[in-house]
Design a protein around this motif. Structure first.
Motif, PDB file in Angstrom:
ATOM      1  N   CYS A 139     -31.288  -1.435  54.114  1.00  0.00           N
ATOM      2  CA  CYS A 139     -31.684  -2.638  54.862  1.00  0.00           C
ATOM      3  C   CYS A 139     -32.528  -3.570  53.999  1.00  0.00           C
ATOM      4  N   GLY A 140     -32.702  -3.225  52.721  1.00  0.00           N
ATOM      5  CA  GLY A 140     -33.462  -4.070  51.804  1.00  0.00           C
ATOM      6  C   GLY A 140     -34.954  -3.885  51.877  1.00  0.00           C
ATOM      7  N   THR A 141     -35.415  -2.779  52.435  1.00  0.00           N
ATOM      8  CA  THR A 141     -36.840  -2.550  52.647  1.00  0.00           C
ATOM      9  C   THR A 141     -37.413  -1.623  51.580  1.00  0.00           C
ATOM     10  N   PRO A 142     -38.495  -2.028  50.919  1.00  0.00           N
ATOM     11  CA  PRO A 142     -39.134  -1.137  49.939  1.00  0.00           C
ATOM     12  C   PRO A 142     -39.593   0.154  50.611  1.00  0.00           C
ATOM     13  N   VAL A 143     -39.507   1.247  49.875  1.00  0.00           N
ATOM     14  CA  VAL A 143     -39.918   2.556  50.379  1.00  0.00           C
ATOM     15  C   VAL A 143     -41.120   3.030  49.582  1.00  0.00           C
ATOM     16  N   ILE A 144     -42.132   3.481  50.311  1.00  0.00           N
ATOM     17  CA  ILE A 144     -43.302   4.082  49.686  1.00  0.00           C
ATOM     18  C   ILE A 144     -43.315   5.538  50.113  1.00  0.00           C
TER      19      ILE A 144
END
Length: 189
Positions: A139-144
């Motif tokens: 979905c284009g979301t950065p993951v931490i």
């Protein structure tokens, strides 16, 4: 024979004495119809973090809440959305500050919209392999996430297989609960 869902699970079993030739790795698939960039969904002005998945003790949602408190001290307008239900939900809901929403179960469209509009997805679990970080990246979301197990492996797989996703969804890896909050700060500060 053993079938496992990640190379890190295979490595764990080998370390426990299972012969590597008795283990088959079967990677999880991703439904690109449900988890994808959605035109028109944009990130809002306030930093919004999201987590979705079962709300169980081993998923470490309490670590997400702890990390978010660190973020909120530096970014008072930040918001956290937790999507999912489970045995820990009532306990966590009772301790949440106003800018944290525990939404419970949500339909796929709501999850997709929340991921697409979030500034980052927090994944604090020490699981061998979680599919939700890959869904967030789609979905284009950065993951931490912690730099352990499946999160480390998925970062490598995503980099190799889907550079287009990695370019849109940076994967920042933390090594402790304290560092989750610091990594979030790197996105906005």
């Amino acid at each position: 024979r053993f079938a496992v869902i990640s190379p890190s699970t295979r490595d764990d079993l080998v370390a426990r004495g299972v012969a590597a030739d008795r283990i088959d790795v079967v990677l999880c698939g991703l439904d690109h119809g449900l988890f994808r960039l959605v035109p028109g969904v944009e990130r809002g002005p306030a930093p919004t973090l999201v987590h979705f998945g079962r709300v169980r003790k081993y998923k470490s949602i309490d670590v997400v809440l702890h990390a978010f408190e660190r973020v909120r001290r530096r970014l008072p307008s930040a918001r956290l959305v937790v999507i999912g239900d489970g045995p820990e939900a009532a306990r966590l809901r009772a301790t949440c500050p106003p800018n944290v929403k525990l939404l419970g179960y949500q339909p796929h469209e709501a999850v997709q919209h929340s991921l697409g509009s979030a500034g980052a997805f927090l994944f604090p679990a020490h699981e061998a392999s979680g599919i939700s970080p890959v869904e967030a990246q789609a979905c284009g979301t950065p993951v931490i996430a912690y730099g352990v197990g499946g999160s480390r492996v998925e970062k490598q797989r995503t980099r190799a297989a889907r550079k287009d996703i990695l370019d849109r969804a940076r994967h920042l890896v933390s090594h402790s609960p304290h560092d989750l909050g610091a990594s979030v700060g790197q996105l906005w500060m």
